[in-house]
Design a protein around this motif. Structure first.
Motif, PDB file in Angstrom:
ATOM      1  N   UNK A  59       0.747  -0.989  -0.150  1.00 39.34           N
ATOM      2  CA  UNK A  59       0.065  -0.127  -0.012  1.00 39.34           C
ATOM      3  C   UNK A  59       0.742   1.194  -0.157  1.00 39.34           C
ATOM      4  N   UNK A  60       0.600   2.222  -0.933  1.00 43.65           N
ATOM      5  CA  UNK A  60       1.399   3.383  -1.085  1.00 43.65           C
ATOM      6  C   UNK A  60       0.329   4.436  -0.868  1.00 43.65           C
ATOM      7  N   UNK A  61       0.999   5.545  -0.430  1.00 45.71           N
ATOM      8  CA  UNK A  61       0.257   6.705  -0.195  1.00 45.71           C
ATOM      9  C   UNK A  61       0.444   7.829  -1.287  1.00 45.71           C
ATOM     10  N   UNK A  62      -0.555   8.150  -2.030  1.00 47.43           N
ATOM     11  CA  UNK A  62      -0.196   9.223  -3.099  1.00 47.43           C
ATOM     12  C   UNK A  62      -0.649  10.527  -2.684  1.00 47.43           C
ATOM     13  N   UNK A  63      -1.279  10.764  -1.979  1.00 45.58           N
ATOM     14  CA  UNK A  63      -1.626  12.064  -1.252  1.00 45.58           C
ATOM     15  C   UNK A  63      -2.325  12.282   0.091  1.00 45.58           C
ATOM     16  N   UNK A  80     -10.173   7.778  11.785  1.00 48.86           N
ATOM     17  CA  UNK A  80      -8.846   6.935  12.088  1.00 48.86           C
ATOM     18  C   UNK A  80      -8.925   5.522  12.337  1.00 48.86           C
ATOM     19  N   UNK A  81      -8.132   4.587  11.977  1.00 49.64           N
ATOM     20  CA  UNK A  81      -8.176   3.231  12.150  1.00 49.64           C
ATOM     21  C   UNK A  81      -6.988   2.600  10.999  1.00 49.64           C
ATOM     22  N   UNK A  82      -7.405   1.209  10.970  1.00 50.55           N
ATOM     23  CA  UNK A  82      -6.414   0.611  10.110  1.00 50.55           C
ATOM     24  C   UNK A  82      -7.176   0.074   8.958  1.00 50.55           C
ATOM     25  N   UNK A  83      -6.683   0.457   7.612  1.00 53.04           N
ATOM     26  CA  UNK A  83      -7.172   0.029   6.306  1.00 53.04           C
ATOM     27  C   UNK A  83      -6.394  -1.092   5.913  1.00 53.04           C
ATOM     28  N   UNK A  84      -7.037  -1.927   5.181  1.00 50.66           N
ATOM     29  CA  UNK A  84      -6.309  -3.310   4.781  1.00 50.66           C
ATOM     30  C   UNK A  84      -6.828  -3.447   3.148  1.00 50.66           C
ATOM     31  N   UNK A  85      -5.864  -3.619   2.545  1.00 53.16           N
ATOM     32  CA  UNK A  85      -5.748  -4.125   1.162  1.00 53.16           C
ATOM     33  C   UNK A  85      -5.574  -5.737   0.863  1.00 53.16           C
ATOM     34  N   UNK A  86      -6.487  -6.374   0.558  1.00 48.66           N
ATOM     35  CA  UNK A  86      -6.246  -8.097   0.209  1.00 48.66           C
ATOM     36  C   UNK A  86      -6.243  -8.228  -1.084  1.00 48.66           C
ATOM     37  N   UNK A  87      -5.463  -9.285  -1.438  1.00 48.18           N
ATOM     38  CA  UNK A  87      -5.456  -9.721  -2.670  1.00 48.18           C
ATOM     39  C   UNK A  87      -5.122 -11.121  -2.901  1.00 48.18           C
ATOM     40  N   UNK A  88      -5.911 -11.962  -3.757  1.00 45.64           N
ATOM     41  CA  UNK A  88      -5.871 -13.263  -3.618  1.00 45.64           C
ATOM     42  C   UNK A  88      -5.565 -13.865  -5.222  1.00 45.64           C
ATOM     43  N   UNK A  89      -5.310 -15.104  -5.436  1.00 47.34           N
ATOM     44  CA  UNK A  89      -5.082 -15.895  -6.551  1.00 47.34           C
ATOM     45  C   UNK A  89      -5.131 -17.305  -6.362  1.00 47.34           C
ATOM     46  N   UNK A  90      -4.938 -18.202  -7.363  1.00 49.44           N
ATOM     47  CA  UNK A  90      -5.129 -19.745  -7.362  1.00 49.44           C
ATOM     48  C   UNK A  90      -4.204 -20.231  -6.088  1.00 49.44           C
ATOM     49  N   UNK A  91      -3.086 -19.492  -5.684  1.00 50.45           N
ATOM     50  CA  UNK A  91      -2.211 -20.041  -4.622  1.00 50.45           C
ATOM     51  C   UNK A  91      -2.658 -19.879  -3.162  1.00 50.45           C
ATOM     52  N   UNK A  92      -3.208 -18.382  -3.181  1.00 50.09           N
ATOM     53  CA  UNK A  92      -3.408 -18.086  -1.778  1.00 50.09           C
ATOM     54  C   UNK A  92      -3.730 -16.805  -1.664  1.00 50.09           C
ATOM     55  N   UNK A 144      -3.072 -12.717   0.332  1.00 51.61           N
ATOM     56  CA  UNK A 144      -2.047 -12.009   1.062  1.00 51.61           C
ATOM     57  C   UNK A 144      -2.753 -10.643   1.474  1.00 51.61           C
ATOM     58  N   UNK A 145      -2.210  -9.661   2.276  1.00 47.46           N
ATOM     59  CA  UNK A 145      -2.685  -8.455   2.443  1.00 47.46           C
ATOM     60  C   UNK A 145      -1.587  -7.293   3.097  1.00 47.46           C
ATOM     61  N   UNK A 146      -2.187  -6.290   2.882  1.00 47.08           N
ATOM     62  CA  UNK A 146      -1.158  -5.116   3.517  1.00 47.08           C
ATOM     63  C   UNK A 146      -1.829  -4.072   4.127  1.00 47.08           C
TER      64      UNK A 146
END
Length: 408
Positions: free
Chosen positions: A241-245, A302-314, A316-318
Motif C-alpha cells: 500500500x502506497x500513499x499518493x496524497x 482513524x483506524x487500520x485500512x487493509x488491502x487484500x489480494x488473492x489468486x489460485x495459490x492463496x 495476502x494483505x497489507x
C-alpha cells in the motif's frame, strides 16, 4: 600403454584377396630368412580416439638395418607388410613408410576397432610391441525429466537427467542459475555402453520462477554438452500500500487522502478489495479498483485500512494505519519553531553586547589604575633615603602643602 617387446612367431594374414595366396605364403615363411638385427628397438604409443574420428598407429624403429616392419590387428591379421596392405578393410590407409617407420591411419573408428595392435620387426629373433586403441563414445542423448511442469512455492520437486550410451560412464553435474547443486547418480551398463541417471531434489521458492536448471556432462569425448529446463513456480500475491496524497507531511482534518494498492503474484491476482480492520468502512470513502480515496478527512476516519489480494495459490494483505491530526497541527509547530528562532537571536545579541561592554570597562580601569600608581611614586623619587621615601609616599600631596605653609 605400449606393451613390452617380446619374441613372436610369424603373423597370420587372413582376409586377403584370392590372387594373393602365393604372396601370403611368402610372408608366413619370411621369419626363416630375416637377417639378424643389431640392437634395434620398436617404439609406439597408445591411441585414444572418439568414435567416428581417425586413429593413427605408428610403428617406429631405432637403429634400423632395413628389417621388414609389419602391423597386425587384434586378431593378429596382417594389416600392412611394409607398404603392402593384404587386409581388405579400406579404412586402413598408409600414411608413411620408410626403413624406420610404418604409419597407418584408421578412419571412421568404431567400438569394434578397440584393442591391441601389434608392430612386428623381422629380426632374429623377431621383435614385437603392441599399442592399444581406446575408443570413446559421447552420450547419445541428454534429457531432463521434471516431476511437475508447474510447482507451487515451498514444494519439493524431483528432476532426473539421463545421459545414454556413453563410453566410459559420464559424470553429471547440476546447476540452478550459476549455483552448483548436488544430485545422486546411478550407472547402468549395457554391453560396452553406460547409461547414467542423476536425480535432483529441489525445494522451490518464488525467486526460482524463470530460473534455468542445467544438467551438464563431464566426459572426455565431448565438451560443453548440457541441457536445461526453466522452472515455473506459482506463488501467492505480494501486496503493498502506497500513499499518493498527501505526498509528505501529516494527514490533517479537512484534507484528502488517496491510497493505492499494488499486488504481484503468479498467477496474477484476480481479486483485490479494501476493508477497514477495526470498524466498518466509512460511507464517504470511495474505493475504485486498487485505489482508496477520502476527500475530506475527519477524526472518525482513524483506524487500520487493509488491502487484500488473492489468486489460485492463496491470499495476502497489507495494512495502512491512519491517524488524522488537527487542521493547525503543522502550522502551530511551524510558529513555535519561528518563536524559538527569534528568542535565540535576541539572546545572542544581548550576550555579545555584554561581552563588548565588559571589554571596554576592563580597558578603562586598567588605564586609570596605572596613572594612580605613577603619582604615588613621584614622592618616593625625591627622597634622600628609603625611610624618607616611605614617608613621602604615605604623605603624598599633604606634605607638600605643609612645606609650602611653613616657608610662607
Amino acid at each position: 600403454m605400449a606393451g613390452r617387446a617380446q619374441p613372436s612367431g610369424p603373423a597370420g594374414s587372413g582376409g586377403g584377396a584370392p590372387g594373393l595366396l602365393p604372396l601370403l605364403l611368402l610372408l608366413l615363411s619370411a621369419a626363416a630368412i630375416i637377417p639378424r638385427g643389431h640392437g634395434q628397438n620398436l617404439v609406439t604409443e597408445d591411441v585414444t580416439v572418439v568414435e567416428g574420428d581417425v586413429a593413427t598407429i605408428s610403428c617406429r624403429v631405432k637403429n634400423s638395418d632395413d628389417s621388414v616392419i609389419q602391423l597386425l590387428n587384434p586378431n593378429r591379421q596382417t594389416i600392412y607388410f611394409r607398404d603392402f596392405r593384404p587386409l581388405k578393410d579400406s579404412r586402413f590407409q598408409l600414411v608413411n613408410f620408410s626403413n624406420s617407420e610404418l604409419r597407418v591411419s584408421l578412419t571412421n573408428v568404431s567400438v569394434s576397432d578397440e584393442g591391441r595392435y601389434f608392430c612386428q620387426l623381422y629380426t632374429d629373433p623377431p621383435q614385437e610391441i603392441y599399442t592399444t586403441i581406446t575408443v570413446l563414445v559421447p552420450p547419445r542423448n541428454l534429457v531432463i525429466d521434471i516431476e511437475k511442469e508447474t510447482a507451487v512455492e515451498g514444494e519439493e520437486i524431483e528432476l532426473n537427467c539421463t545421459a545414454m550410451a556413453s563410453r566410459p560412464a559420464t559424470t553429471i553435474r547440476w546447476f540452478k542459475g550459476n549455483k552448483e547443486l548436488t544430485g545422486k547418480s546411478e550407472v547402468e551398463r549395457w554391453s560396452d555402453m553406460y547409461t547414467v541417471t542423476s536425480q535432483l531434489l529441489l525445494k522451490v521458492g518464488r525467486e526460482d520462477d524463470g530460473v534455468p536448471v542445467i544438467c551438464l556432462v563431464d566426459h572426455p569425448a565431448v565438451k560443453d554438452l548440457q541441457t536445461q529446463r526453466y522452472l515455473e513456480v506459482m506463488y501467492k500475491p505480494q501486496v503493498r500500500v502506497s500513499q499518493n496524497y498527501p505526498l509528505q507531511g501529516l494527514t490533517r482534518e479537512g484534507e484528502p487522502l488517496e491510497l493505492t494498492c499494488t499486488a504481484f503474484g503468479k498467477p496474477q491476482p484476480t481479486d483485490m478489495r479494501w476493508l477497514r480492520v477495526d470498524d466498518e468502512m466509512p460511507q464517504h470513502v470511495v474505493v475504485s479498483g486498487s485505489n482508496l480515496l477520502i476527500s475530506n478527512l475527519n477524526k472518525t476516519d482513524n483506524g487500520t485500512y487493509r488491502c487484500e489480494a488473492s489468486n489460485a495459490v492463496g491470499k495476502s494483505h497489507a495494512d495502512y494505519m491512519l491517524f488524522v491530526y488537527d487542521s493547525r497541527a503543522g502550522e502551530d509547530g511551524a510558529i513555535r519553531s519561528v518563536d524559538h528562532a527569534v528568542v535565540g537571536g535576541v539572546v545572542a545579541v544581548v550576550v555579545f553586547a555584554m561581552l563588548c561592554l565588559l571589554i571596554i570597562l576592563g580597558r578603562y580601569f586598567a588605564r586609570h589604575k596605572g596613572t594612580y600608581f605613577t603619582h604615588e611614586a613621584k614622592g618616593a623619587d625625591d627622597a634622600a633615603d628609603a625611610d624618607t621615601a616611605i614617608i613621602n609616599a604615605e604623605g603624598g600631596q599633604n606634605n607638600s602643602e605643609e612645606k609650602k605653609e611653613y616657608f610662607i
